[in-house]
Structures are given as structure tokens and as C-alpha cells.
Design a protein around this motif. Sequence first.
Motif: not given
Length: 180
Positions: A121-126, A136-150
Amino acid sequence: MRQAWQMWQSSLSADQCDFFIDRCRKIDPVEGATFNNDSDHRKSSVRWVLKDDEIHDALWWHVSESNRYAFGFDVTESCSIQFTEYSAESGDKYDWHHDVDWTSPHAFDRKLSVVIQLSDPKYYEGADFQFLEVENPQSEALRAKGTVLVFPSYLQHRVTSITKGTRYSLVAWFDGPRWR
């Protein structure tokens, strides 16, 4: 009450995410489309991953665990896999939608959608993933590299406009017999 979604924060390693990005970027890109081909509704570049057991297996494990613990849908291992690229340079986004084509003549429907966050997430915004009808899931957790959402494919969701950089994700839809 049943859960609306399942999330595994940083479930895939950074190396695994980078490997998937490198592998998928070798596929020829096409413009992302919607069921009714509404080009104002969606703007992104996609690559269809036709045969990749490693990617499929990573997706299927998370989908089957989610389905076992939260959803209990009649779902198969059959899926479509898409590598998606959202670029600020192109003003990419995907407005509110769901992943089920209710007008499809097929004997199956998309049942569970899965998103794997591949970018740091440090390489993009929005380009934030959001649900319309559920928490909604917590946004920082969802933006973490390797996070999976089903989540169930009928839930409305969107990806907000990207304003800086590039965001990569893997998206897949696992199907089953038509919704009743």
C-alpha cells in the motif's frame, strides 16, 4: 448471525505476491468489462489467468476454509481468475457492482468471490475496496500485501478511484449450481 466476509491479513508472503505479479504481467492485458459492457462503470486493465495451479490452489484453500466456517454454499473448485491492475495514470476504478450475472443462461452462478491484495500500500493511494450493504473490513488490514478477502458474490462492492501509483490484485469467482 452469519459472517458477511472472511479475511486473512497478510496470508500470502511478499515474495509470493511479487511472484504472482511477475507471472501475471506476462499475460496480454485487456480492458476490464462489466456484464453489460458499461465502460463508464469500470476502468481497469485485466489479464485472464487461464491455467495456473499454484494461483488456483492459493485461492481455493481460502475459499474452501471460508465456505466451511462462514457460508456453507454449494460451491465447486471451478473458477475464473483475473489479475487486475488499477493505474492512477488512467484514473482507474470500479463503481458499485455485484459479481453475479443474474441474466446468465448458464446452469451455474458465481457463489464466492475472492480478492488477494498483491501490492504494497505504500506504492499507491486510493483504490480502496468497499462493501455497500455490510460492515467493511478494517482498511489498513485489507490493504496489507498478501491479504485475502472472501465474500458472497451477490454482495455489492466497489474499488474507489486510484489517485497515485498502481494497485495489483488477483480476483476469482468460484461457482456452483444456480442460486435458488
